[in-house]
Every structure is written in C-alpha cells, then in structure tokens.
Design a protein around this motif. Structure first.
Motif, PDB file in Angstrom:
ATOM      1  N   THR A 301       1.148  -1.133   0.055  1.00 56.36           N
ATOM      2  CA  THR A 301       0.097  -0.171   0.045  1.00 56.36           C
ATOM      3  C   THR A 301       0.984   1.330   0.017  1.00 56.36           C
ATOM      4  O   THR A 301       0.474   2.245  -0.480  1.00 56.36           O
ATOM      5  N   VAL A 303       4.018   1.574  -1.250  1.00 58.23           N
ATOM      6  CA  VAL A 303       4.548   1.635  -2.678  1.00 58.23           C
ATOM      7  C   VAL A 303       3.383   2.214  -3.634  1.00 58.23           C
ATOM      8  O   VAL A 303       3.595   2.746  -4.375  1.00 58.23           O
ATOM      9  N   ILE A 304       2.160   1.430  -3.692  1.00 59.79           N
ATOM     10  CA  ILE A 304       1.326   1.944  -4.757  1.00 59.79           C
ATOM     11  C   ILE A 304       0.662   3.248  -4.301  1.00 59.79           C
ATOM     12  O   ILE A 304       0.572   4.330  -5.134  1.00 59.79           O
ATOM     13  N   GLY A 307       3.150   5.595  -4.999  1.00 61.45           N
ATOM     14  CA  GLY A 307       3.507   5.926  -6.523  1.00 61.45           C
ATOM     15  C   GLY A 307       2.612   7.086  -7.156  1.00 61.45           C
ATOM     16  O   GLY A 307       2.743   7.474  -8.124  1.00 61.45           O
ATOM     17  N   ASP A 308       1.140   6.733  -6.614  1.00 62.45           N
ATOM     18  CA  ASP A 308       0.052   7.716  -6.927  1.00 62.45           C
ATOM     19  C   ASP A 308       0.740   9.113  -6.776  1.00 62.45           C
ATOM     20  O   ASP A 308       0.291   9.981  -7.658  1.00 62.45           O
ATOM     21  N   GLN A 329       4.594   0.277 -10.142  1.00 63.37           N
ATOM     22  CA  GLN A 329       3.192   0.185  -9.386  1.00 63.37           C
ATOM     23  C   GLN A 329       2.555  -1.187  -9.993  1.00 63.37           C
ATOM     24  O   GLN A 329       2.009  -1.937  -9.214  1.00 63.37           O
ATOM     25  N   SER A 330       2.759  -1.565 -11.170  1.00 65.10           N
ATOM     26  CA  SER A 330       2.602  -2.670 -11.715  1.00 65.10           C
ATOM     27  C   SER A 330       2.992  -3.921 -10.905  1.00 65.10           C
ATOM     28  O   SER A 330       2.226  -4.861 -10.584  1.00 65.10           O
ATOM     29  N   ALA A 332       3.983  -4.007  -7.917  1.00 69.58           N
ATOM     30  CA  ALA A 332       3.256  -3.934  -6.565  1.00 69.58           C
ATOM     31  C   ALA A 332       1.994  -4.631  -6.575  1.00 69.58           C
ATOM     32  O   ALA A 332       1.323  -5.514  -5.632  1.00 69.58           O
ATOM     33  N   ARG A 333       1.306  -4.353  -7.646  1.00 74.25           N
ATOM     34  CA  ARG A 333      -0.293  -4.746  -7.902  1.00 74.25           C
ATOM     35  C   ARG A 333      -0.155  -6.482  -8.135  1.00 74.25           C
ATOM     36  O   ARG A 333      -0.893  -7.097  -7.735  1.00 74.25           O
ATOM     37  N   SER A 635      -5.425   2.067  -3.536  1.00 78.36           N
ATOM     38  CA  SER A 635      -4.752   3.301  -4.305  1.00 78.36           C
ATOM     39  C   SER A 635      -5.428   4.408  -3.754  1.00 78.36           C
ATOM     40  O   SER A 635      -6.363   4.317  -2.948  1.00 78.36           O
TER      41      SER A 635
END
Length: 651
Positions: A301, A303-304, A307-308, A329-330, A332-333, A635
């Motif tokens: 969370t 990281v994402i 990243g946002d 982000q990819s 991380a998902r 996100s």
C-alpha cells in the motif's frame, strides 16, 4: 458313563443275550433254571439301561428289567403286558411300521419319544434285534434316555443359529480361518465387502486376498497368532473385480484354535482423515500467510499510494520517469495479486457476498474461454442449473473457474476435450463442516495427462506443483479449495494417470432473489473540510494516507493505535466526522475501538482497512451496517472513493 458309551457297551452283550433268551424263557416256564439261564438272567436283571422283550404280533411287552421299571415308573405287573402304543407317542400305524422294520432286521436303531407313568415325555434311543422264542417272533430292545442330549443338541443348534444370525447381521465382515489362514467360514458382510460368493471364499487362504506388494512390505501376521493373543492392523484387500479396499482387521484365536478376523471397511474414515489432515495443513499455512499478508499489504500500500502521489507530481512530459513509475506500481499490484491467492487458500480472503444466478454467472465466463484455450482443445458446455441461486462473491467464482480452466488446458499440451457442466444436485454425504442438502455443482473435466495417487494426495497443498517454476507457483488449486470453503462448499477431485481429471465445485443453493450490482460509477468529489481521525500503526502507511487525504481537502488527525485514537477522539469529539482505522493493531484494535465508542453512545462513522480478513471480522459482531471495509493494498483513488462513500451514506 454317557448314554453313548452305555449304548456301545451293550451292543456285544445284546448279541450274547439273544442266544440265551430262548433257553431262559423255556426254562422259566418249566421252573427248572440252568446255570446258563441264571447267568443271563442276572445280566438282564442287573443291566443299568432299561430293556424289554416285545411280542411282534401283539405289540405287547413280554418282560422288562428293573431299570425299565424304574425308568417308566410302572410296577412290573403293570408294565409287562402293556402295549407299546401306550408308551410310544407315535401314531399306531407308524409304530407298526417301525416294529415290522425291526422284526425284518431292516433297521435296528430308532429314536422315539416315550411316555412315562407320570405323563412326562422323554426322548429315547432304542436298539432292537429280532429273536424267536417258543416259535413266536419277538424284539429284544435296549432303551437309552437321550432327553438331556437332545436338549443339548437343540440348545446347540439354537445357539449356532443365533451365532449365525449374529454373524450375518454384523456390520463388520467376519472370517473364520484354520491352520495357516485357510478360510472355513465367512459371514454375509464379508461376501458383500469383497464381492465374492461364500463358496468362492471357503478354502481360500486369507493371504490370497492381500496384494502381493503389501505382503512383501509387511508379511501376514495372522498365522503367527497364538491362543489368547490378538492384533489390530490396517490392510488393503482385493475385491473380486481387482479393486482394493482399505480395511482394519481385528484378529484373535478362539479357545478351539479357530482364528477369527473381524474386518471393517475404513474407506470413509480414511477419506475423512485425509480431509482433516488437508484442512489442518491449510489452517497452519493459512495462519502463517495471513500474518505475512497483513504486513506485505501494508508495504505494498505504501508503494502504490506513494506511486500515485509521485505520478501526480511528475511533469506531463517526463515519459521515462512515468513509465518507470508505472512499472513499479504494476509490480506492486502483481505482488498484491499473489497475496490475494495466499489469502484465498488460507480461507481468509475478504469476500463481497451476494445472491447470484449460478448458471448465468458461469455462462458469462464461458464466453471468455476461447481467449484462454488453444484451438486444439474442444469445449463442450452443459447447463442444468437454470434459476439456481448461490450466495457467492462473483470475483472469487471467476478466479475459481479461471484456475480450473487453465489447469485443464495445461494438462492437455497436445490438445483434447474439455467438458464443463453446471447442475443442481442433492448431496447427502458431505465432508466435515458441510451440511447435506441442495448444492449447485460445477464440473470441469479434461482428458489430459491425469494424476497419480501421490499427486492427487497433494493437489490442494499450497506451493505444490508439477509444472516448471516459471509456469506456476502451486497456489491455484489451494486457492480454489480455500475460496470454496469460505462459500460453505466443498471440492471433489477425481483423476487417473493417463485418463484425465474431473474437479467438482459444490456451493450451497439459496432461495433469495439475486442482488444486482449498480451500474456505472459516480464522480468522486473532493473533501469538504471534514475532519478524519486516521488510525494506523504502520508509520509509512500512516504518513502516505495522511498526505493523500489532506490533498483531497480533508483535515486529518493521526493516531498510532486504538488506545491513542480513543484519547484523541475524547479530546476532539465534536470535530471528528470519520474514523479511518486499521483492524489489527497493538494495545487496542480497530474493532475494539469501535465497540468502545458505541458502548459510550458515540455515533461517529467508521471505515476499516485491513491487509487480511481477521478472525474478528469473520465473526462480524458489530451492529448491522457497521463493518465497512477497504482492503489493502489500496490506491489513492480507492481510498478517496471509499472515504467519500462513507461520509455521504445515509444514517
């Protein structure tokens, strides 16, 4: 001395007596007994068994010894001259037939029922031989009382009948063996268990029913049993058709030296034990992965969400940095997707349960199969579950079906046939934890490579895979198992090496109407200076969530745990519009914080966040509508949307 021994002792004596009887009668009539007459008269008189002399023509008793007088209870004067029909209970015609047979020397041994002077009826065994005295035919008879023997025989026959009835009604198979294990008797259940007829088992060595490979691994212990000892072992026995059945054998040697083996079919018990072992393994790994998932989701969370924030701060023309950020982000998902699989097989994944049309949902997914399967796999689809409703998470069902389809595809590298079928079925025998009743069943069958016994036994274990490491992590079947369990259902697996595999997913049927998911998504407005109390024990996550909420226009106060949040709320009670809190935290959890404030009569709104569905959440002991959950990793858009949704909700 027993009656049989008396009988055998009297047979040679009877022959000697017959030779002297004519002399005895003759001399007795003339009153001039000789020495020979005296000796034989003494034998007749002193004989312990009843004896008499019968005139064949008149069927009257000519003479009787003291033993006969004592046995029948009449004085000599009343017994001598009495008709045989007064004593023998047979009809007169039958008596005449039997006397004629003895007189013609056709038969010498008879079994009758005789009446005593007291009226008592006794069973007797009569040995008669024909003789001629004074020109008339007579029968010389010795009588043995066999009443007690007959009663014992009847009792023994009844006992044997009861024992046979017990054997045949026993729920276990029972074998009687002698020598080195030769079968001499088997009950009805034994015949049913092995599908042999009784005559096919009698005379066979018990060891012939055990597979030779099992005997090599563990020699047969039955022949080595001694009287008084017993053993309890598990074996596999071969049925007539060659299939094997798992049994438990309890064997002992009876006092007469016969070995008795009670054989119980433990197939169902073994299946339940395997199910329990599987559940225990998944529970143990689930507890581990649940804790790991909580921490990993917190990190992902961070990281994402960061990243946002970075994506918003990047200049529009910086395409290289934006591409790097998207890759970050990819990744991380993808990590979050792996964690969801871990939560799936550990049965702790949060689910959005609603009433769904089972067949319609599956049919919708079947339309996407051509994109998953190569052209050399022919697909056949059968639906017999129209109108069947299940309480399920649509996304979870999609994951289950996708994993089943891809597993079937991988099992047929050279192509083949895939059959998918949905139907409604009543299930009476279910695994532990599932109630009998109506189930919606999804069957996925392939004719691929199949599985051997070892692979079948481990198919649902997490991280177990027969594929190369780069082709799969071994979480697919484990995830299916866990998700189906969360839905209150169960999974069946059938597979034979080289013959293909069938996986059946059973979900309980419900009768409520399906809920429809609202279409579209409204625009998420910014905050309107509402005050949010943010409670999160992970520092990095607390920091990024605070920044994100402030940028959306909210006022934010942060707390590191539920205890600190409780103090802050009491200090700013009239300012706080919403509490966003993690579920699991030290000192005081998010749910405990909510319960405490509700007990004080506080009506502040709550939004819970979690990295896994904790046991407290599954218990759901909060008031109706209180448990609004945001799953990690989230996100910034998901956080903002959920916050706005809770603030704008009626209530």
């Amino acid at each position: 001395m027993s009656s049989s021994l008396l009988r055998d002792a009297w047979l040679p004596i009877a022959g000697a007596l017959l030779g002297a009887l004519s002399l005895w009668v003759f001399t007795r009539r003339r009153g001039s007994p000789s020495d020979l007459f005296g000796r034989y008269q003494q034998i007749f008189e002193k004989t312990g068994s009843p004896a008499w002399l019968i005139d064949v023509e008149t069927q009257a008793i000519v003479d009787a010894n003291p033993a006969a007088i004592a046995f029948y209870g009449w004085p000599r004067a009343e017994l001598v001259g009495r008709k045989v029909s007064d004593i023998n209970t047979l009809p007169p015609d039958d008596i005449s037939t039997e006397i004629a047979a003895a007189a013609a020397d056709l038969r010498n041994s008879f079994t009758f029922r005789h009446r005593l002077a007291s009226g008592e009826i006794r069973d007797v065994e009569v040995h008669s031989n024909p003789i001629v005295l004074g020109g008339r035919r007579h029968l010389y008879s010795i009588i043995h009382d066999i009443t007690e023997r007959r009663r014992a025989e009847v009792a023994l026959a009844a006992s044997e009948a009861r024992y046979r009835e017990l054997l045949d009604k026993a729920s276990d198979a029972i074998f009687h063996c002698e020598g080195r294990g030769r079968i001499i008797e088997v009950n009805t259940r034994g015949q049913e268990l092995l599908d042999f007829k009784r005559e096919e088992l009698i005379g066979r060595e018990f060891s012939e029913l055990i597979p030779s490979a099992d005997l090599e691994a563990e020699p047969d212990q039955l022949p080595s049993l001694q009287c008084g000892r017993s053993i309890l072992i598990e074996r596999r026995l071969r049925r007539k058709n060659g299939t094997l059945v798992n049994v438990e054998i309890s064997a002992t040697v009876l006092p007469d030296g016969i070995l008795q083996a009670s054989v119980r079919d433990i197939t169902t018990r073994r299946q339940l034990e395997e199910q329990l072992l599987q559940a225990q393994k998944l529970e143990a790994v689930g507890k581990l992965t649940g804790g790991l998932a909580h921490h990993l989701n917190n990190l992902l969370t961070i990281v994402i969400a960061n990243g946002d924030l970075l994506a918003e701060a990047l200049p529009p023309g910086d395409t290289m940095a934006r591409a790097d950020l998207l890759e970050l982000q990819s990744a991380a998902r993808r990590g979050a997707s792996t964690i969801r699989k871990l939560l799936g097989f550990s049965a702790t994944a949060p689910l959005n349960m609603m009433t769904l049309d089972f067949a319609a949902l599956i049919a919708e997914f079947f339309d996407t199969l051509p994109r998953l399967l190569p052209e050399n796999i022919a697909v056949a689809v059968f639906h017999d579950a129209s109108g069947v409703k299940v309480r399920a998470d649509a996304g979870a069902l999609e994951q289950i079906i996708m994993n089943l389809a891809t597993n079937a595809r991988d099992a047929m590298p050279n192509g083949g046939h895939l059959r998918l079928e949905s139907r409604r079925i009543r299930v009476e025998a279910t695994p532990a934890g599932c109630a009998p009743g109506e189930y919606a069943c999804l069957s996925v069958t392939d004719d691929g490579v199949g599985m051997d016994e070892y692979t079948r036994g481990r198919a649902f274990e997490p991280f177990f895979t027969t594929k190369p490491l780069e082709d799969g992590g071994g979480l697919g079947m484990a995830m299916i198992y866990g998700l189906v369990q969360q839905h209150g259902g169960f999974v069946e697996l059938e597979s034979l090496l080289g013959r293909g595999t069938t996986v059946r997913v059973f979900l309980p049927v419900v009768t409520a109407e399906p809920r429809k998911t609202p279409a579209g998504q409204r625009v998420i407005p910014r905050g309107e200076t509402e005050h949010i109390l943010l409670v999160e024990d992970e520092v990095g996550l607390r920091r990024v969530a605070e920044r994100a909420l402030r940028r959306q226009g909210y006022r934010v106060t942060t707390a590191a745990d539920g205890q600190e949040a409780l103090q802050l709320f009491h200090a700013h009670e009239h300012e706080i519009d919403l509490i966003v809190t993690d579920v699991i935290m030290p000192r005081l959890s998010g749910l405990a914080l909510c319960r405490q404030l509700r007990s004080e009569g506080k009506t502040v709104r709550f939004l819970f966040t979690t990295g896994y569905a904790a046991h407290e959440i599954s218990r759901n002991d909060l008031p109706e509508g209180e448990l609004v959950l945001l799953q990690k990793p989230w996100s910034l858009a998901e956080l903002s949307s959920k916050v706005r949704e809770v603030l704008d909700a009626d209530g």
